[in-house]
Scaffold this motif. Sequence first.
Motif, mmCIF file in Angstrom:
data_model
loop_
_atom_site.group_PDB
_atom_site.id
_atom_site.type_symbol
_atom_site.label_atom_id
_atom_site.label_comp_id
_atom_site.label_asym_id
_atom_site.label_seq_id
_atom_site.Cartn_x
_atom_site.Cartn_y
_atom_site.Cartn_z
ATOM 1 N N PHE A 23 -4.703 13.368 16.885
ATOM 2 C CA PHE A 23 -3.922 14.537 16.520
ATOM 3 C C PHE A 23 -2.565 14.145 15.955
ATOM 4 C CE2 PHE A 23 -7.022 16.222 19.456
ATOM 5 C CZ PHE A 23 -7.346 17.451 18.917
ATOM 6 N N THR A 24 -2.109 12.936 16.292
ATOM 7 C CA THR A 24 -0.849 12.422 15.763
ATOM 8 C C THR A 24 -1.030 10.950 15.425
ATOM 9 O OG1 THR A 24 -0.014 11.786 17.953
ATOM 10 C CG2 THR A 24 0.533 14.013 17.158
ATOM 11 N N VAL A 25 -0.136 10.441 14.614
ATOM 12 C CA VAL A 25 -0.096 9.015 14.300
ATOM 13 C C VAL A 25 1.295 8.503 14.638
ATOM 14 C CG1 VAL A 25 -1.836 9.190 12.491
ATOM 15 C CG2 VAL A 25 0.581 9.454 11.900
ATOM 16 N N PRO A 26 1.451 7.205 14.859
ATOM 17 C CA PRO A 26 2.775 6.674 15.184
ATOM 18 C C PRO A 26 3.781 6.943 14.070
ATOM 19 C CG PRO A 26 1.060 5.055 15.654
ATOM 20 C CD PRO A 26 0.400 6.167 14.902
ATOM 21 N N ALA A 27 4.991 7.266 14.452
ATOM 22 C CA ALA A 27 6.045 7.484 13.462
ATOM 23 C C ALA A 27 6.395 6.173 12.781
ATOM 24 C CB ALA A 27 7.284 8.077 14.135
ATOM 25 N N SER A 28 6.603 6.218 11.478
ATOM 26 C CA SER A 28 6.938 5.017 10.708
ATOM 27 C C SER A 28 8.406 5.029 10.314
ATOM 28 C CB SER A 28 6.068 4.941 9.454
ATOM 29 O OG SER A 28 6.362 6.022 8.581
ATOM 30 N N LYS A 29 8.879 3.867 9.951
ATOM 31 C CA LYS A 29 10.252 3.737 9.461
ATOM 32 C C LYS A 29 10.242 3.575 7.947
ATOM 33 C CE LYS A 29 12.046 1.577 13.681
ATOM 34 N NZ LYS A 29 12.737 0.390 14.257
ATOM 35 N N PRO A 30 11.269 4.090 7.266
ATOM 36 C CA PRO A 30 11.340 3.919 5.814
ATOM 37 C C PRO A 30 11.267 2.453 5.417
ATOM 38 C CG PRO A 30 12.958 5.519 6.548
ATOM 39 C CD PRO A 30 12.384 4.890 7.789
ATOM 40 N N GLY A 31 10.635 2.190 4.269
ATOM 41 C CA GLY A 31 10.444 0.812 3.824
ATOM 42 C C GLY A 31 10.739 0.642 2.349
ATOM 43 N N VAL A 32 9.882 -0.121 1.665
ATOM 44 C CA VAL A 32 10.168 -0.541 0.289
ATOM 45 C C VAL A 32 10.160 0.598 -0.709
ATOM 46 C CG1 VAL A 32 9.305 -2.879 0.664
ATOM 47 C CG2 VAL A 32 7.743 -1.097 -0.142
ATOM 48 N N GLY A 33 9.606 1.760 -0.325
ATOM 49 C CA GLY A 33 9.587 2.889 -1.247
ATOM 50 C C GLY A 33 10.822 3.749 -1.204
ATOM 51 N N SER A 34 11.698 3.505 -0.242
ATOM 52 C CA SER A 34 12.883 4.358 -0.105
ATOM 53 C C SER A 34 13.727 4.320 -1.379
ATOM 54 C CB SER A 34 13.716 3.896 1.087
ATOM 55 O OG SER A 34 13.010 4.084 2.294
ATOM 56 N N GLY A 35 14.081 5.497 -1.864
ATOM 57 C CA GLY A 35 14.900 5.599 -3.064
ATOM 58 C C GLY A 35 14.131 5.471 -4.363
ATOM 59 N N VAL A 36 12.814 5.358 -4.297
ATOM 60 C CA VAL A 36 11.991 5.247 -5.505
ATOM 61 C C VAL A 36 11.333 6.600 -5.783
ATOM 62 C CG1 VAL A 36 10.035 4.111 -6.619
ATOM 63 C CG2 VAL A 36 11.518 2.821 -5.049
ATOM 64 N N GLU A 37 11.505 7.108 -6.989
ATOM 65 C CA GLU A 37 10.843 8.338 -7.409
ATOM 66 C C GLU A 37 10.233 8.118 -8.778
ATOM 67 O OE1 GLU A 37 13.184 11.910 -7.282
ATOM 68 O OE2 GLU A 37 11.574 13.140 -8.172
ATOM 69 N N LEU A 38 8.931 8.313 -8.891
ATOM 70 C CA LEU A 38 8.225 8.143 -10.149
ATOM 71 C C LEU A 38 8.337 9.421 -10.978
ATOM 72 C CD1 LEU A 38 5.024 6.368 -8.782
ATOM 73 C CD2 LEU A 38 7.159 5.329 -9.569
ATOM 74 N N GLU A 39 8.439 9.252 -12.270
ATOM 75 C CA GLU A 39 8.542 10.399 -13.169
ATOM 76 C C GLU A 39 7.138 10.895 -13.491
ATOM 77 O OE1 GLU A 39 10.923 9.608 -16.579
ATOM 78 O OE2 GLU A 39 12.674 8.982 -15.420
ATOM 79 N N VAL A 40 6.703 11.883 -12.760
ATOM 80 C CA VAL A 40 5.359 12.431 -12.901
ATOM 81 C C VAL A 40 5.475 13.871 -13.396
ATOM 82 C CG1 VAL A 40 3.220 13.024 -11.675
ATOM 83 C CG2 VAL A 40 4.492 10.942 -11.067
ATOM 84 N N PRO A 41 4.752 14.231 -14.448
ATOM 85 C CA PRO A 41 4.804 15.621 -14.933
ATOM 86 C C PRO A 41 4.481 16.607 -13.829
ATOM 87 C CG PRO A 41 3.635 14.226 -16.502
ATOM 88 C CD PRO A 41 3.873 13.384 -15.277
ATOM 89 N N ARG A 42 5.020 17.818 -13.959
ATOM 90 C CA ARG A 42 4.871 18.832 -12.923
ATOM 91 C C ARG A 42 4.024 19.991 -13.437
ATOM 92 N NH1 ARG A 42 11.372 18.837 -11.589
ATOM 93 N NH2 ARG A 42 11.497 16.578 -11.136
#
Length: 455
Positions: free
Chosen positions: A225-244
Amino acid sequence: MPPHVTRRTVVRSLIGAPLVGGALGAGAPSALAAPARRPRADDARVQYRAWVSAADWKSGAADGVRVRPGDVPAIEIAEPTGTREYADPHTGETRVWETAAWTSPVHAVDFAADELIASWNAETPDGTWIEVALRGDYSGGGSTPWYVLGRWASGDADMKRTSVNGQKDDRSEVATDTVLISDKGGGAGITGYRIRVTLLRAEGGSATPAVRRVGAMASTVPDRFTVPASKPGVGSGVELEVPRYSQNTHVGDYPEYDNGGEAWCSPTSSQMVLEHFGRVPTEEDLDWVEPPDHHDPSVDHAARFTYDYAYEGCGNWPFNTAYAATYRQMSALVTRLGSMADAERLIAAGVPIITSQSFEERELDGAGYGTAGHLMVLIGFTEDGDVIANDPASPSNDAVRRVYPRRQFENIWLRTKRKLADGSTSSGSGGVCYLFFPEEPGSDPVRALRELGIR
């Protein structure tokens, strides 16, 4: 408006030479090493195996097929070895088709899987189509029937692409596109499988399908019903430009494809990711969309060409990845990811992730709806590690970009069980996703996928 409720509510040297009739290792375990199992925080197991190279195709049993030469090898018809009379259940038309086939060696799974999902990348010129089937070996002995997991063509003029209902035995069954162990608590599991691809063309024709990739994701994910909470990693601050794109701007469009845009979360998500990689339909492709100035016609196009005529919807997972792979130099597959860390590695490498999740409105702040099954695109992470998603269940294209709390998102995506407001229990996808990537050897996406055991 909440997204459409889908049936996933939610379900648990020989290049160019003919390979006619050769065994080429049929029946023996694959000599090619399986990807290493990725470490996980629990006892979940996921293994994706694909046949994509000339050596892969050579390892199977060929019946009238050959390997097409080129940078991206594929199997195609060399000489038909039989015919099939096929009565299309969705048109009522019966036609005779010439056939050839390729069957993989047995691929050993290093655990007892309770779900398998096949996916494929292929070209089907006019007058051709393919059928993909899978047979699993049970841990206690015996095998499943040959389960048909798709009769597929990129177009819809010659036959109507379709899953096949009503397939089962006393230990397993097929839910649209997924092979399931019927009683997960009963100790049965699948510890090996082979895939058969049948290539069909019109009787007397000369065209041939070409299959560039076929594979399957085998998994067993514990009830959680739940999964362990994760900590931010290598993706933090990365946003891909994907059409909306919003699915809800298409409500009422082409109701013959699952009643229109309200149900189009999957093809809308698929189209967003394809266009991120610069793959768009041509003007000729869109000639059928009326009127000519119709808004975002590529979304209508994706809905039409992902539609499953048996399921009567656009949410068949491998039909979406097969559609994506009809575009120039694109590969696509269905798998599971095991953690947000896996997702961050892909985002950091430039790979958006189409995720499948189910949740009540109270479980995802900012969504404004609840759903028994929905697809959206994970496109990045904030500096604090929260999820940035293109959510097609938005009222307009401008509203598609959303920021969702990391902890909430990872739970609704990675869990397999959930409690409903009335106290009853329903299911979750356990991390199911689509991955699309360009066929560019050595690229960041390919390297990141290989690091996750996906090729």
